[in-house]
Design a protein around this motif. Structure first.
Motif, mmCIF file in Angstrom:
data_model
loop_
_atom_site.group_PDB
_atom_site.id
_atom_site.type_symbol
_atom_site.label_atom_id
_atom_site.label_comp_id
_atom_site.label_asym_id
_atom_site.label_seq_id
_atom_site.Cartn_x
_atom_site.Cartn_y
_atom_site.Cartn_z
ATOM 1 N N SER A 16 26.792 50.387 50.042
ATOM 2 C CA SER A 16 27.342 50.252 50.902
ATOM 3 C C SER A 16 28.161 49.682 51.402
ATOM 4 O O SER A 16 29.587 49.785 52.046
ATOM 5 N N ILE A 17 28.568 48.630 50.732
ATOM 6 C CA ILE A 17 30.313 47.915 50.273
ATOM 7 C C ILE A 17 31.568 48.055 49.846
ATOM 8 O O ILE A 17 31.673 47.988 49.918
ATOM 9 N N ASN A 75 27.234 51.418 41.636
ATOM 10 C CA ASN A 75 26.196 50.487 42.599
ATOM 11 C C ASN A 75 25.033 50.903 42.995
ATOM 12 O O ASN A 75 25.424 52.813 42.875
ATOM 13 N N MET A 76 24.220 50.093 43.284
ATOM 14 C CA MET A 76 23.007 50.651 43.692
ATOM 15 C C MET A 76 23.104 51.479 45.749
ATOM 16 O O MET A 76 23.736 50.311 46.218
ATOM 17 N N GLU A 96 35.025 45.691 45.556
ATOM 18 C CA GLU A 96 35.473 45.946 46.384
ATOM 19 C C GLU A 96 36.207 46.882 45.798
ATOM 20 O O GLU A 96 36.514 47.427 44.428
ATOM 21 N N GLU A 97 36.103 48.279 46.702
ATOM 22 C CA GLU A 97 37.228 49.401 45.900
ATOM 23 C C GLU A 97 38.394 49.094 45.245
ATOM 24 O O GLU A 97 38.580 48.406 46.065
ATOM 25 N N GLU A 98 38.355 49.727 44.718
ATOM 26 C CA GLU A 98 40.112 49.458 43.690
ATOM 27 C C GLU A 98 41.226 50.287 44.885
ATOM 28 O O GLU A 98 41.555 51.025 45.244
ATOM 29 N N ASP A 99 42.128 49.064 44.089
ATOM 30 C CA ASP A 99 43.503 49.510 44.699
ATOM 31 C C ASP A 99 43.689 50.882 43.386
ATOM 32 O O ASP A 99 44.808 50.108 42.563
ATOM 33 N N ALA A 124 33.518 35.021 47.203
ATOM 34 C CA ALA A 124 33.461 35.001 49.284
ATOM 35 C C ALA A 124 32.556 36.505 49.183
ATOM 36 O O ALA A 124 31.904 37.066 48.917
ATOM 37 N N LYS A 125 33.862 37.487 48.548
ATOM 38 C CA LYS A 125 33.361 38.887 48.813
ATOM 39 C C LYS A 125 32.228 39.488 47.533
ATOM 40 O O LYS A 125 31.072 40.106 48.025
ATOM 41 N N ALA A 126 31.858 39.036 46.600
ATOM 42 C CA ALA A 126 31.060 38.399 45.875
ATOM 43 C C ALA A 126 29.814 38.094 46.347
ATOM 44 O O ALA A 126 28.082 38.934 46.484
ATOM 45 N N VAL A 127 29.436 37.251 47.130
ATOM 46 C CA VAL A 127 28.423 36.572 47.504
ATOM 47 C C VAL A 127 27.742 37.717 49.579
ATOM 48 O O VAL A 127 26.765 38.051 49.692
ATOM 49 N N ASP A 128 28.902 38.442 49.343
ATOM 50 C CA ASP A 128 28.374 39.315 50.576
ATOM 51 C C ASP A 128 27.287 40.406 50.055
ATOM 52 O O ASP A 128 26.661 40.579 50.751
ATOM 53 N N HIS A 129 28.040 40.184 49.233
ATOM 54 C CA HIS A 129 26.839 41.808 48.430
ATOM 55 C C HIS A 129 25.554 41.038 48.114
ATOM 56 O O HIS A 129 24.550 41.381 48.426
#
Ligand SMILES: [Zn+2]
Length: 403
Positions: free
Chosen positions: A240-241, A247-248, A273-276, A325-330
């Protein structure tokens, strides 16, 4: 020298001190008290590819795991993944995959023998704590991809006897066990195969952790229907992120939790995070993938060459990585969805894992700092760093003991 200059020097000094010491005393104290486990790194491939010395300190991005950095990062235990890439299921390729796994097992044994005063092979859920209390690092073995089983159910026990405690049922392509989440050809078995059902039952019987990372959604739900124990995702993040098929989904995470399992958030950029897709790093990696036929290596030399080129790309064109921080969002997302009892961390270090501010295992206390900043209690942090995973491991062992 005037006051202004003095002030400037003081400021620079202060900045240097804060940047080299980013983690608070409180975070460090909690981190050091926790039994910390990283459930997925690909370090054993380095033993085979270039005679990697785990007792010496190395630098990221070349290497992200070794004993000195486990020590400085307060990491008690880690799962060494015995990874083989999926290739066409010919006699020759089955044999090569089987041989490669055994080479990785033997070189892990040899490394642990060489550094027996600093590390030990861990084989049960109590070992992480016991070995850590002896002042050493606990090294567990997991097998990433069921390919080396070669449709021979006896091999599950054979690998168990060598110390392997989880099997990631597939990698990026379908195999004899089940469909993968990322096979370009789509489904082959419509989920778990008949052999896959046998494998799950045998793993339950032996007390092995079933790892659902990489497998297709249908394979996952098939596993959930038949497993007698909770399962793990040794290195998976939240779809979802970051919308990656590997991913699950929320539905999967709910099912996993309902059954008592745990998702170990994978700190690999493309899963956080979705890749550039316009970055040079991305384009070069796509070229490499095409050059080596989706990493379907013809022989050992080709595999070694590809890994070397992979590292070179990351060195020449460093990827822009998401941060902690982005990883901890998961982690937050899973906690909000199913509670704090069903999430942990599986870095995928030495297999693509790494964040801008978490380059290797020595950076792990920074994750604890971020969790603390977000209001997680000491108890929550203990659960995330290993408590949840060990709870599942114990349940898997208990089921095996009475069956
Ligand atoms: Zn993987």
């Amino acid at each position: 020298m005037n006051h202004k200059n003095n002030l400037l020097i003081a400021l620079v000094l202060l900045m240097t001190i804060t940047s080299s010491k980013p983690v608070s005393k409180k975070s460090l104290s909690i981190h050091n008290k926790a039994i910390t486990i990283d459930t997925h790194c690909d370090t054993p491939m380095k033993f085979v590819n270039n005679g990697f010395d785990i007792g010496k300190i190395h630098e990221a991005p070349d290497s992200r795991v070794d004993l000195p950095r486990m020590q400085s990062g307060g990491l008690d235990a880690i799962f060494f993944a015995l990874f083989t890439s999926q290739r066409p299921r010919t006699e020759e390729n089955y044999q090569q995959a089987y041989d490669l796994v055994n080479q990785m097992i033997d070189s892990t044994y040899a490394a642990l023998e060489m550094y027996s005063n600093q590390a030990e092979l861990a084989t049960n859920s109590n070992d992480a704590e016991r070995i850590s209390k002896e002042g050493k690092k606990a090294i567990y073995l997991g097998m990433e991809n069921g390919f080396p089983l070669k449709k021979d159910i006896k091999r599950v026990q054979e690998f168990y006897n060598k110390g392997v405690r989880y099997i990631t049922l597939s990698h990026t392509s379908n195999n004899d066990v089940c469909d993968s989440s990322t096979d370009n050809a789509g489904a082959e078995h419509n989920g778990l195969s008949d052999f896959g059902i046998e494998v799950v039952n045998e793993m339950n019987r032996l007390g092995m952790l079933i790892d659902v990372s990489h497998i297709s959604d249908k394979s996952f739900f098939d596993v959930m229907k038949i497993t007698k124990t909770p399962v793990i995702a040794s290195h998976s993040s939240v779809r979802s992120i970051c919308n990656h098929p590997r991913n699950m989904s929320d539905e999967m995470i709910k099912k996993l939790a309902e059954n008592g399992g745990v998702i170990q958030i994978c700190i690999l950029g493309a899963y956080i995070e979705e890749e550039d897709t316009t970055s040079i790093n991305y384009i070069k990696h796509q070229e490499l993938k095409a050059k080596y036929n989706n990493y379907n290596y013809k022989n050992d030399d080709e595999r070694k060459a590809a890994w070397k080129e992979w590292d070179q790309i990351d060195k020449n064109y460093p990827p822009v990585l998401p941060d902690i921080a982005k990883a901890v969002d998961h982690i937050d997302y899973v906690v909000n969805l199913v509670g704090v009892d069903h999430v942990g961390i599986g870095s995928d270090f030495d297999g693509g894992g790494g964040l801008s501010d978490c380059q290797d295992v020595s950076d792990f206390p920074k994750i604890t700092e971020e969790l603390l900043k977000r209001g997680y209690s000491k108890e929550d942090i203990y659960k995330i760093w290993g408590g949840n995973f060990l709870r599942v491991f114990k349940q898997v062992e208990e089921y095996s003991a009475v069956n």
